[in-house]
Design a protein around this motif. Structure first.
Motif, PDB file in Angstrom:
ATOM      1  N   ASP A 162      -2.626  81.888   6.408  1.00  0.00           N
ATOM      2  CA  ASP A 162      -3.088  81.978   7.789  1.00  0.00           C
ATOM      3  C   ASP A 162      -4.598  82.041   8.021  1.00  0.00           C
ATOM      4  N   LYS A 163      -5.225  82.782   6.504  1.00  0.00           N
ATOM      5  CA  LYS A 163      -6.515  83.149   6.431  1.00  0.00           C
ATOM      6  C   LYS A 163      -6.984  83.071   5.108  1.00  0.00           C
ATOM      7  N   ASN A 164      -7.630  82.253   4.447  1.00  0.00           N
ATOM      8  CA  ASN A 164      -8.019  82.286   3.035  1.00  0.00           C
ATOM      9  C   ASN A 164      -9.334  81.833   2.825  1.00  0.00           C
ATOM     10  N   GLU A 165     -10.445  82.733   2.870  1.00  0.00           N
ATOM     11  CA  GLU A 165     -11.674  82.625   2.862  1.00  0.00           C
ATOM     12  C   GLU A 165     -12.102  82.498   1.592  1.00  0.00           C
ATOM     13  N   LYS A 166     -11.505  82.474   0.610  1.00  0.00           N
ATOM     14  CA  LYS A 166     -11.691  81.980  -0.912  1.00  0.00           C
ATOM     15  C   LYS A 166     -11.781  80.682  -0.928  1.00  0.00           C
ATOM     16  N   GLN A 167     -10.903  80.056  -0.054  1.00  0.00           N
ATOM     17  CA  GLN A 167     -10.614  78.424  -0.281  1.00  0.00           C
ATOM     18  C   GLN A 167     -11.343  77.718   0.955  1.00  0.00           C
ATOM     19  N   LEU A 168     -11.533  78.427   2.039  1.00  0.00           N
ATOM     20  CA  LEU A 168     -12.148  77.665   3.116  1.00  0.00           C
ATOM     21  C   LEU A 168     -13.056  78.434   3.667  1.00  0.00           C
ATOM     22  N   PHE A 169     -14.506  77.747   3.838  1.00  0.00           N
ATOM     23  CA  PHE A 169     -15.690  78.044   4.604  1.00  0.00           C
ATOM     24  C   PHE A 169     -15.458  78.937   5.948  1.00  0.00           C
ATOM     25  N   GLY A 170     -15.926  80.079   5.978  1.00  0.00           N
ATOM     26  CA  GLY A 170     -15.591  81.112   7.066  1.00  0.00           C
ATOM     27  C   GLY A 170     -15.707  80.531   8.416  1.00  0.00           C
ATOM     28  N   GLN A 171     -16.644  79.557   8.744  1.00  0.00           N
ATOM     29  CA  GLN A 171     -16.871  78.920   9.833  1.00  0.00           C
ATOM     30  C   GLN A 171     -15.569  78.133  10.310  1.00  0.00           C
ATOM     31  N   TYR A 172     -14.661  77.798   9.341  1.00  0.00           N
ATOM     32  CA  TYR A 172     -13.560  77.110   9.737  1.00  0.00           C
ATOM     33  C   TYR A 172     -12.747  77.927  10.692  1.00  0.00           C
ATOM     34  N   TYR A 173     -12.561  79.113  10.443  1.00  0.00           N
ATOM     35  CA  TYR A 173     -11.532  80.044  11.069  1.00  0.00           C
ATOM     36  C   TYR A 173     -12.209  80.321  12.411  1.00  0.00           C
ATOM     37  N   LYS A 174     -13.619  80.387  12.461  1.00  0.00           N
ATOM     38  CA  LYS A 174     -14.157  80.634  13.850  1.00  0.00           C
ATOM     39  C   LYS A 174     -13.826  79.305  14.743  1.00  0.00           C
ATOM     40  N   LEU A 175     -13.904  78.168  14.158  1.00  0.00           N
ATOM     41  CA  LEU A 175     -13.605  77.000  14.971  1.00  0.00           C
ATOM     42  C   LEU A 175     -12.382  76.837  15.354  1.00  0.00           C
ATOM     43  N   ARG A 176     -11.386  77.474  14.411  1.00  0.00           N
ATOM     44  CA  ARG A 176      -9.891  77.198  14.803  1.00  0.00           C
ATOM     45  C   ARG A 176      -9.624  78.041  15.947  1.00  0.00           C
ATOM     46  N   ASP A 177     -10.324  79.248  16.014  1.00  0.00           N
ATOM     47  CA  ASP A 177     -10.165  80.119  17.403  1.00  0.00           C
ATOM     48  C   ASP A 177     -10.647  79.488  18.477  1.00  0.00           C
ATOM     49  N   ALA A 178     -11.896  78.718  18.481  1.00  0.00           N
ATOM     50  CA  ALA A 178     -12.172  78.081  19.497  1.00  0.00           C
ATOM     51  C   ALA A 178     -11.368  76.857  20.054  1.00  0.00           C
ATOM     52  N   LEU A 179     -10.753  76.293  18.689  1.00  0.00           N
ATOM     53  CA  LEU A 179      -9.857  75.263  19.269  1.00  0.00           C
ATOM     54  C   LEU A 179      -8.513  75.762  20.069  1.00  0.00           C
ATOM     55  N   GLN A 180      -8.160  76.917  19.865  1.00  0.00           N
ATOM     56  CA  GLN A 180      -7.062  77.635  20.483  1.00  0.00           C
ATOM     57  C   GLN A 180      -7.539  77.525  22.011  1.00  0.00           C
ATOM     58  N   PHE A 181      -8.814  78.304  21.974  1.00  0.00           N
ATOM     59  CA  PHE A 181      -9.183  78.610  23.504  1.00  0.00           C
ATOM     60  C   PHE A 181      -9.200  77.422  24.282  1.00  0.00           C
ATOM     61  N   TYR A 182      -9.736  76.259  23.730  1.00  0.00           N
ATOM     62  CA  TYR A 182      -9.960  75.209  24.632  1.00  0.00           C
ATOM     63  C   TYR A 182      -8.656  74.445  24.830  1.00  0.00           C
ATOM     64  N   ARG A 183      -7.848  74.585  23.947  1.00  0.00           N
ATOM     65  CA  ARG A 183      -6.495  74.031  24.121  1.00  0.00           C
ATOM     66  C   ARG A 183      -5.822  74.775  25.268  1.00  0.00           C
ATOM     67  N   GLN A 184      -6.101  76.192  25.309  1.00  0.00           N
ATOM     68  CA  GLN A 184      -5.537  76.676  26.276  1.00  0.00           C
ATOM     69  C   GLN A 184      -6.111  76.369  27.764  1.00  0.00           C
ATOM     70  N   ILE A 185      -7.324  75.942  27.788  1.00  0.00           N
ATOM     71  CA  ILE A 185      -7.841  75.468  28.876  1.00  0.00           C
ATOM     72  C   ILE A 185      -7.180  74.213  29.170  1.00  0.00           C
ATOM     73  N   GLU A 186      -7.043  73.242  28.247  1.00  0.00           N
ATOM     74  CA  GLU A 186      -6.345  72.151  28.519  1.00  0.00           C
ATOM     75  C   GLU A 186      -4.780  72.045  29.224  1.00  0.00           C
ATOM     76  N   GLN A 187      -3.913  73.100  28.498  1.00  0.00           N
ATOM     77  CA  GLN A 187      -2.908  73.277  29.064  1.00  0.00           C
ATOM     78  C   GLN A 187      -2.824  74.005  30.375  1.00  0.00           C
ATOM     79  N   SER A 188      -3.891  74.631  30.806  1.00  0.00           N
ATOM     80  CA  SER A 188      -3.958  75.396  32.300  1.00  0.00           C
ATOM     81  C   SER A 188      -4.134  74.168  33.362  1.00  0.00           C
TER      82      SER A 188
END
Length: 528
Positions: free
Chosen positions: A186-212
């Motif tokens: 779910d979250k592994n900041e030793k393997q992935l640049f921290g910005q990745y997870y912030k963008l993943r949260d933003a992706l969820q937010f914009y997908r929710q807008i799309e679904q609405s």
């Protein structure tokens, strides 16, 4: 002779029992994959021949063969997915994550989906053997790790013009950590640049807008060039609603009047989208808001992909400078703190600034500008032919067969430049054209990076250099004589390209794709 005959009977009996008991059932298709294991601690036997036969049968997975072989070689050919009796629980965890790849901005497009699904379907489970299940799961793991933790291959990355160092990944080490701590999926900041997870949260937010279904095209009034505070229009009400959807406003009053709450929302929207923070709303701002929601989603997805390429250690260095081309921004960090942020302008069209990493090794005060041959041939020589005083007016002189501009207040490099080794003839420098930074989008250079706060950067870099007090730095900048300071400890500098970025406040910022790189990356990611 009699003894030899008895030994032969015993050998054949043992071989027959092993062949039947190998898979825990009498499924004869398992014989295709059976081979005695070199080292086995479960009900599944694996060796190199078994793996090769598997990939000959599942031929669409062959590109994963070498990684799967190395995975088992590093584990002494022991089963990964079975204990003494059954599949381990992590197999279910992995399969669940693969089926949620859309959350990672990816699509699940691995071949043999039905066979993989049958591993977890009791009604279909008998159709494939345990050995097949074992190797399908190992391939599934490699597929997931490659796509989520590593990204597209290096040659494709270079096609996009990205030459920053790429992280290395050990599939064995990653698997060992995941088997011990499955939550790292779910979250592994030793393997992935921290910005990745912030963008993943933003992706969820914009997908929710799309679904609405609430993201509808806004009506525009072509006869209105700009809206200002106090104006009234049905378009203003739609702008207000759009800002609420995006999170720039907390409440939709549905008012048609450009009021004070809307002013605050407009300022936030402009800051997040790279515009000058003022109140007029022009067609360019409305067009930006009117982009299809799918466009925003794809922008987030391609920037998540860029994050996969970056070593997480990059942002954890004690000191570094990072330049983001689309946002025209330089940030200098030291000891985990941002100590300087500055606007920059960069190259465009045939003179795009290259994306790479290096180390600032020297600070040069009152620098000469050595005119590149292309600029000399295409711009300066024609100007000299038209105006005999051109060289004098621009403080130019010949240096052997090359042309250079003398140090001074009108020098194209300003009063200081920062040198970092590279083959692209790119460096970071001051500029005499400070007014260029007052526009929504700064003017463009011939490829080098022009910096608004170059003096401030020099002060901060040399803050801990006793031989370079502030008055000496200022004197060197104004002397008109080129002076070089060699840094005791070079400073890493990274020139990157992110069109979406989540700041420390959790706000997503979108920037214009000035080099048109996003569409190319979308094709590489999803049109294979």
């Amino acid at each position: 002779m009699k003894n030899i005959f008895l030994l032969l009977i015993v050998f054949l009996s043992n071989y027959s029992v092993a062949a039947i008991e190998h898979d825990g059932n009498e499924n004869t298709t398992d014989n295709l994959f059976y081979s005695p294991s070199k080292s086995n601690n479960s009900i599944v036997s694996i060796d190199l021949n078994t793996i090769n036969r598997f990939f000959n049968t599942y031929s669409s997975l062959k590109k994963y063969r070498s990684d799967v072989i190395l995975l088992y070689k590093n584990r002494n050919y022991k089963s990964i997915w079975y204990d003494d009796k059954q599949l381990i629980e992590f197999a279910n965890v992995l399969y669940s994550k693969v089926n949620q790849l859309e959350n990672e901005g990816l699509k699940f497009n691995l071949a043999y989906k039905d066979q993989i699904q049958s591993i977890f379907n009791t009604e279909l489970a008998s159709e494939i053997t345990k050995t097949e299940k074992e190797l399908l799961l190992s391939t599934l793991y490699i597929y997931y790790a490659k796509n989520v933790f590593q990204g597209i291959d290096t040659n494709k990355i270079h096609e996009t013009g990205w030459f920053l160092p790429r992280k290395n990944i050990s599939y064995k080490t990653l698997l060992d950590s995941l088997l011990t701590s499955p939550e790292l999926l779910d979250k592994n900041e030793k393997q992935l640049f921290g910005q990745y997870y912030k963008l993943r949260d933003a992706l969820q937010f914009y997908r929710q807008i799309e679904q609405s279904g609430d993201w509808k095209p806004m009506d525009t009034e072509s006869w209105v060039k700009e809206y200002h505070p106090g104006d009234s229009s049905k378009t203003i009400a739609q702008i207000r609603h759009r800002l609420v959807i995006m999170g720039d406003l907390n409440k939709d009053s549905k008012s048609n009047i450009y009021d004070e709450p809307l002013m605050a929302g407009i300022l936030n929207f402009k800051k997040r989208n790279g515009y000058k923070p003022d109140y007029p709303i022009g067609s360019q701002h409305i067009n930006r808001m009117n982009q299809p929601i799918e466009k925003y989603i794809k922008t987030i997805m391609v920037n998540m992909e860029r994050c996969r390429w970056i070593p997480p250690s990059l942002a954890k260095a004690d000191e570094f400078i990072i330049i983001n081309i689309p946002s025209f921004t330089l940030i200098y960090k030291k000891n985990g703190q941002k100590i300087l942020e500055s606007k920059v302008f960069v190259g465009i069209n045939m003179m795009e600034t290259v994306l790479f990493s290096s180390n600032i090794s020297r600070v040069v005060f009152s620098p000469y500008w050595n005119v590149p041959q292309s600029i000399l041939d295409n711009e300066i020589k024609p100007a000299i032919e038209k105006d005999s005083s051109y060289m004098t007016r621009h403080n130019l002189e010949w240096n052997n067969k090359s042309l250079r501009q003398r140090p001074g207040p009108t020098n194209a490099l300003g009063v200081v430049k920062f040198v970092f080794p590279n083959t692209y003839s790119i460096y970071l420098h001051d500029t005499p054209y400070k007014l260029n930074f007052n526009y929504d989008f700064p003017r463009f250079s011939h490829g080098c990076i022009n910096m608004q706060k170059a003096k401030e950067l020099a002060y901060l870099i040399l803050k801990d250099y006793p031989d370079w007090p502030l008055d000496k730095i200022n004197e060197a900048m104004d002397s008109g004589v080129e002076t070089v300071c060699v840094l005791k400890k070079p400073i890493p500098i990274h020139i990157g390209y992110f069109t979406a970025w989540v700041n420390d406040a959790g706000e997503i910022n979108f920037y214009f794709d000035i080099y048109d790189k996003d569409n190319h990356l979308v094709e590489l990611l999803f049109n294979e």
